[in-house]
Design a protein around this motif. Structure first.
Motif, mmCIF file in Angstrom:
data_model
loop_
_atom_site.group_PDB
_atom_site.id
_atom_site.type_symbol
_atom_site.label_atom_id
_atom_site.label_comp_id
_atom_site.label_asym_id
_atom_site.label_seq_id
_atom_site.Cartn_x
_atom_site.Cartn_y
_atom_site.Cartn_z
ATOM 1 N N ASN A 1 0.845 -1.188 0.000
ATOM 2 C CA ASN A 1 0.000 0.000 0.000
ATOM 3 C C ASN A 1 0.895 1.257 0.000
ATOM 4 O O ASN A 1 2.076 1.167 0.352
ATOM 5 C CB ASN A 1 -0.924 -0.025 1.232
ATOM 6 N N PRO A 2 0.393 2.435 -0.386
ATOM 7 C CA PRO A 2 -1.005 2.695 -0.746
ATOM 8 C C PRO A 2 -1.270 2.420 -2.219
ATOM 9 O O PRO A 2 -0.358 2.379 -3.035
ATOM 10 C CB PRO A 2 -1.141 4.184 -0.446
ATOM 11 N N TRP A 3 -2.549 2.213 -2.505
ATOM 12 C CA TRP A 3 -3.020 2.108 -3.871
ATOM 13 C C TRP A 3 -3.941 3.308 -4.137
ATOM 14 O O TRP A 3 -4.374 3.974 -3.220
ATOM 15 C CB TRP A 3 -3.814 0.825 -4.082
ATOM 16 N N GLY A 4 -4.283 3.517 -5.365
ATOM 17 C CA GLY A 4 -5.247 4.563 -5.665
ATOM 18 C C GLY A 4 -5.021 5.178 -7.022
ATOM 19 O O GLY A 4 -3.893 5.518 -7.380
ATOM 20 N N SER A 5 -6.106 5.319 -7.803
ATOM 21 C CA SER A 5 -5.991 5.884 -9.140
ATOM 22 C C SER A 5 -5.641 7.364 -9.102
ATOM 23 O O SER A 5 -5.213 7.926 -10.096
ATOM 24 C CB SER A 5 -7.305 5.691 -9.913
ATOM 25 N N GLY A 6 -5.824 8.007 -7.944
ATOM 26 C CA GLY A 6 -5.465 9.421 -7.819
ATOM 27 C C GLY A 6 -3.996 9.637 -7.570
ATOM 28 O O GLY A 6 -3.523 10.775 -7.540
ATOM 29 N N THR A 7 -3.249 8.541 -7.373
ATOM 30 C CA THR A 7 -1.814 8.645 -7.145
ATOM 31 C C THR A 7 -1.079 8.560 -8.476
ATOM 32 O O THR A 7 -1.671 8.361 -9.520
ATOM 33 C CB THR A 7 -1.329 7.528 -6.210
ATOM 34 N N SER A 8 0.212 8.722 -8.436
ATOM 35 C CA SER A 8 1.010 8.663 -9.661
ATOM 36 C C SER A 8 2.137 7.663 -9.494
ATOM 37 O O SER A 8 2.368 7.137 -8.401
ATOM 38 C CB SER A 8 1.580 10.047 -9.980
ATOM 39 N N GLY A 9 2.855 7.408 -10.561
ATOM 40 C CA GLY A 9 4.030 6.565 -10.509
ATOM 41 C C GLY A 9 3.713 5.140 -10.119
ATOM 42 O O GLY A 9 2.735 4.543 -10.571
ATOM 43 N N TYR A 10 4.562 4.573 -9.251
ATOM 44 C CA TYR A 10 4.448 3.158 -8.917
ATOM 45 C C TYR A 10 3.150 2.836 -8.180
ATOM 46 O O TYR A 10 2.553 1.776 -8.387
ATOM 47 C CB TYR A 10 5.651 2.715 -8.097
ATOM 48 N N SER A 11 2.680 3.732 -7.306
ATOM 49 C CA SER A 11 1.426 3.495 -6.586
ATOM 50 C C SER A 11 0.273 3.307 -7.558
ATOM 51 O O SER A 11 -0.587 2.440 -7.372
ATOM 52 C CB SER A 11 1.129 4.651 -5.636
ATOM 53 N N HIS A 12 0.258 4.121 -8.596
ATOM 54 C CA HIS A 12 -0.796 3.990 -9.602
ATOM 55 C C HIS A 12 -0.638 2.686 -10.370
ATOM 56 O O HIS A 12 -1.638 2.013 -10.681
ATOM 57 C CB HIS A 12 -0.757 5.183 -10.563
ATOM 58 N N PHE A 13 0.585 2.286 -10.660
ATOM 59 C CA PHE A 13 0.815 1.025 -11.364
ATOM 60 C C PHE A 13 0.267 -0.157 -10.576
ATOM 61 O O PHE A 13 -0.425 -1.021 -11.127
ATOM 62 C CB PHE A 13 2.315 0.830 -11.622
ATOM 63 N N ARG A 14 0.556 -0.220 -9.295
ATOM 64 C CA ARG A 14 0.110 -1.387 -8.530
ATOM 65 C C ARG A 14 -1.407 -1.373 -8.329
ATOM 66 O O ARG A 14 -2.019 -2.433 -8.191
ATOM 67 C CB ARG A 14 0.851 -1.491 -7.203
ATOM 68 N N GLN A 15 -2.038 -0.187 -8.310
ATOM 69 C CA GLN A 15 -3.492 -0.153 -8.232
ATOM 70 C C GLN A 15 -4.091 -0.700 -9.526
ATOM 71 O O GLN A 15 -5.029 -1.501 -9.491
ATOM 72 C CB GLN A 15 -3.983 1.274 -7.975
#
Length: 413
Positions: free
Chosen positions: A157-171
């Motif tokens: 975590n964290p996940w979320g489509s509002g994030t960018s970069g790797y966090s967005h990839f794993r979401q």
């Protein structure tokens, strides 16, 4: 462990262990009845990508995620698990570091990571390598392990489509991560599974005629985020499994999931994920309705026991890179379950640098040693959901602000 054994281990593997005198309880006398069933639980084991990539054709000749000191530590810990005499071993999530689909040192190990397609291929290659090696450590020793999925097994975590970069990839790719866990860790699991998104990651198993295990996937993909909550189909399945266990007259019901549900709980070097809704959640009320005895969880890399509404929640385990690991042993004898927690400190070695991980920002020391191994707490439960006694690290936790992890008086339904 006897002193001679400690000396031998230290001499052969450079691992110094000092037994801690806790005053929290004594070993059962030889006249005690033999337990009917024994299990051991250690969530977040290992919470690091551990394996020698030197044999891979894409190895760059310099970066490997293995050091002999880690191998020695794992050898010691797994021998401690086996020494409990347990029939089954539970690991409530975070088997690996799991930051796959990235390569900050640009090693090329597991392939390139420039495009989405390449990153997804990287996830598949790394998952196959690290998950199969994790599972092999148990099967090679003839140990029956029952893992649950953790956030690191899903990319972290964290996940979320509002994030960018790797966090967005794993979401975007959480289902890819989930499929890898299902394929490489639970592919041969004969348990009873739910329908829906957790069909390959949640399961139930009758560990003993009198012991029911339900292993949860507590991560729901909402489409824009991943939250700590079981999906509707999984919850309905949990209700059916627990109803069947009660109908069969099973004495002891154990549920494991990665995140704590009720708090407060101790934590160290953790984001501190908690289950959505906590004691007001439909999951907790479902467990309450079916008289679940024990909920085992990890995530927080520390030990806290809370007995609430007749359910004992024990957060425990730990991570190699965060200074502590622990294991809980449960011994069922007739109408009682005796629980004991053992802990060991993880000390970073003097060797400079870090253990290579796909994410170079992971604080995994280049080498480690273990010290201060010993029992630090105990708890006894009765078959009718009463708490008989508790001590040491399994005694009530007084958190900052004076809030204790103790019962609230919510009536059973």
């Amino acid at each position: 462990m006897r002193t001679s054994r400690l000396a031998t281990l230290a001499a052969t593997a450079a691992l110094a262990l000092t037994t801690v005198s806790t005053g929290t309880g004594e070993a059962a006398p030889s006249s005690s009845p033999r337990p009917d069933y024994v299990f051991t639980s250690s969530p977040d084991f290992l919470n690091v990508d551990l394996g020698d990539v030197g044999s891979r054709p894409d190895f760059d000749g310099a970066h490997t995620s293995y050091d002999a000191s880690y191998g020695t530590a794992v050898y010691y810990l797994m021998n401690q698990f086996r020494a409990t005499g347990a029939s089954d071993f539970l690991v409530a999530g975070d088997l690996v570091e799991g930051h796959w689909g990235m390569d900050t040192a640009r090693t090329g190990t597991f392939g390139p990571t420039r495009t989405e397609v390449q990153k997804r291929a990287h996830v598949r290659a790394a998952a196959r390598f690290y998950f199969t090696r994790w599972l092999r450590r148990w099967t090679a020793r003839g140990m029956d392990v029952h893992p649950a999925v953790g956030d690191h097994d899903l990319g972290d975590n964290p996940w979320g489509s509002g994030t960018s970069g790797y966090s967005h990839f794993r979401q975007r790719n959480v289902e890819l991560f989930r499929h890898q866990f299902s394929r490489w860790i639970l592919g041969g699991n004969p348990g009873w599974h739910p329908a829906g998104p957790a069909s390959g990651t949640a399961y139930a198993a009758r560990l003993d005629p009198e012991v029911q295990l339900v292993s949860l996937d507590v991560f729901e993909n909402t489409g824009s985020d991943v939250i700590a909550e079981v999906d509707d189909q999984q919850l309905a399945w949990v209700d059916r499994v627990l109803s069947q266990a009660q109908a069969d007259g099973v004495d002891w019901i154990i549920v494991q999931g990665h995140t704590p549900i009720v708090g407060p709980v101790r934590k160290r070097s953790s984001s501190g994920l908690m289950y959505t809704g906590r004691a007001n959640s439909r999951l907790w009320r479902t467990m309450l309705r079916h008289h679940v005895d024990l909920y085992l969880c990890g995530e927080v890399h520390d030990v806290t026991a809370i007995h609430r509404d007749g359910i004992a929640q024990i957060s425990h385990g730990g991570a190699m890179q965060y200074g502590l690991t622990s294991w809980l042993t449960g011994r069922v004898t007739g109408d009682r379950m005796d629980l004991a927690i053992n802990e060991v400190q993880v000390v970073p070695g003097s060797k400079a640098g870090r253990l290579w991980q796909s994410d170079g920002h992971v604080p995994a020391p280049g080498s480690i040693s273990l010290t201060g191994a010993g029992q630090t707490g105990s708890m006894t439960l009765s078959r009718d959901n009463r708490l008989v006694g508790r001590s040491g690290r399994l005694a009530p936790y007084l958190a900052a602000g004076g809030h204790r992890g103790v019962p609230t008086g919510l009536a059973r339904q």
